[in-house]
Design a protein around this motif. Structure first.
Motif, short mmCIF file in Angstrom:
data_model
loop_
_atom_site.label_atom_id
_atom_site.label_comp_id
_atom_site.label_asym_id
_atom_site.label_seq_id
_atom_site.Cartn_x
_atom_site.Cartn_y
_atom_site.Cartn_z
N UNK A 115 25.39 -5.61 -18.17
CA UNK A 115 24.50 -6.41 -19.11
C UNK A 115 24.36 -5.46 -20.37
N UNK A 116 24.34 -4.17 -20.31
CA UNK A 116 24.22 -3.29 -21.52
C UNK A 116 25.59 -3.35 -22.18
N UNK A 117 26.66 -3.36 -21.73
CA UNK A 117 28.04 -3.71 -22.30
C UNK A 117 27.98 -4.91 -23.02
N UNK A 118 27.54 -5.97 -22.63
CA UNK A 118 27.40 -7.31 -22.90
C UNK A 118 26.34 -7.42 -24.03
N UNK A 119 25.18 -6.86 -23.79
CA UNK A 119 24.06 -7.33 -24.81
C UNK A 119 23.52 -6.02 -25.59
N UNK A 120 23.98 -4.79 -25.18
CA UNK A 120 23.53 -3.78 -26.19
C UNK A 120 22.52 -2.93 -25.12
N UNK A 121 22.27 -1.68 -25.94
CA UNK A 121 21.44 -0.51 -25.07
C UNK A 121 20.00 -0.89 -24.79
N UNK A 122 19.52 -2.05 -25.69
CA UNK A 122 18.07 -2.26 -25.55
C UNK A 122 18.08 -2.99 -23.89
N UNK A 123 19.10 -3.52 -23.48
CA UNK A 123 18.96 -4.23 -22.32
C UNK A 123 18.76 -3.21 -21.02
N UNK A 124 19.37 -2.17 -21.31
CA UNK A 124 19.40 -1.27 -20.15
C UNK A 124 18.07 -0.64 -19.83
N UNK A 125 17.03 -0.77 -20.84
CA UNK A 125 15.79 -0.06 -20.39
C UNK A 125 14.95 -1.18 -19.81
N UNK A 126 15.00 -2.44 -20.10
CA UNK A 126 14.18 -3.40 -19.34
C UNK A 126 14.79 -3.87 -18.10
N UNK A 127 16.21 -3.81 -17.90
CA UNK A 127 16.68 -4.05 -16.55
C UNK A 127 16.52 -3.00 -15.75
#
Length: 185
Positions: A115-127
């Motif tokens: 999901x980080x690869x698809x949507x960006x670094x912001x996603x890694x934090x909340x996932x």
């Protein structure tokens, strides 16, 4: 003159049961979600469309997944593979999907990376902060999370609703709300 038959809307703090028919498995599942806070609703509305170099960018899918994960409360668990609800195979054993389910770190890292690869670094934090059962849903049924957001945050009909209208001639006309058919439900 038309008369509308309107059903009462009960204000409550209870959870909303979102019914999802999955055509692949020919089964019905239920996810339970809370109403969004006013701040969450405003943030959801703001994030659905963004500006990029003066052009509007549609971010509905990503925003539905992100905020759908936030408002999800719990899934309907399936005690056996034949039951409606959610479950998965682990070491050839059926495991009902409950809020207590823990995921292996490798699965969590794989989902975060994808999901980080698809949507960006912001996603890694909340996932990274999601409980195990939401990681499993995000990995295997993100369209179900989208459906929850569609129903809870957009107010879309989850199933076909017929609104009976009476026209002047006394005849009945029916208008259908087909919900969000783009999600395949």
């Amino acid at each position: 003159m038309r008369e509308y038959i309107i059903m009462a809307f009960q204000l409550q703090s209870a959870l909303t049961e979102v019914k999802i028919f999955d055509e692949k498995s020919d089964s019905t599942q239920y996810l339970f979600a809370r109403d969004p806070t006013p701040q969450e609703q405003l943030a959801y509305d703001r994030e659905r469309v963004s500006q990029n170099r003066g052009k509007q960018v549609n971010r509905i899918r990503q925003t539905r997944i992100k905020f759908g994960c936030r408002v999800l409360d719990h899934p309907q668990s399936a005690a056996t593979p034949q039951d409606d609800g959610y479950g998965y195979l682990q070491n050839n054993q059926w495991v009902p999907l409950t809020t207590e389910v823990q995921v292996e770190p490798a699965l969590r890292e794989r989902v975060i990376a994808a999901w980080t690869k698809a949507q960006g670094a912001e996603w890694s934090r909340w996932i990274a902060d999601l409980p195990g059962w939401k990681i499993i849903l995000l990995d295997s049924a993100p369209q179900h999370i989208e459906r929850v957001a569609s129903v809870i945050l957009d107010g879309a009909a989850d199933y076909k609703q017929a609104l009976a209208l009476t026209n002047q001639d006394g005849g009945d006309a029916v208008e259908e709300d087909r919900g969000d058919e783009s999600l395949g439900n």
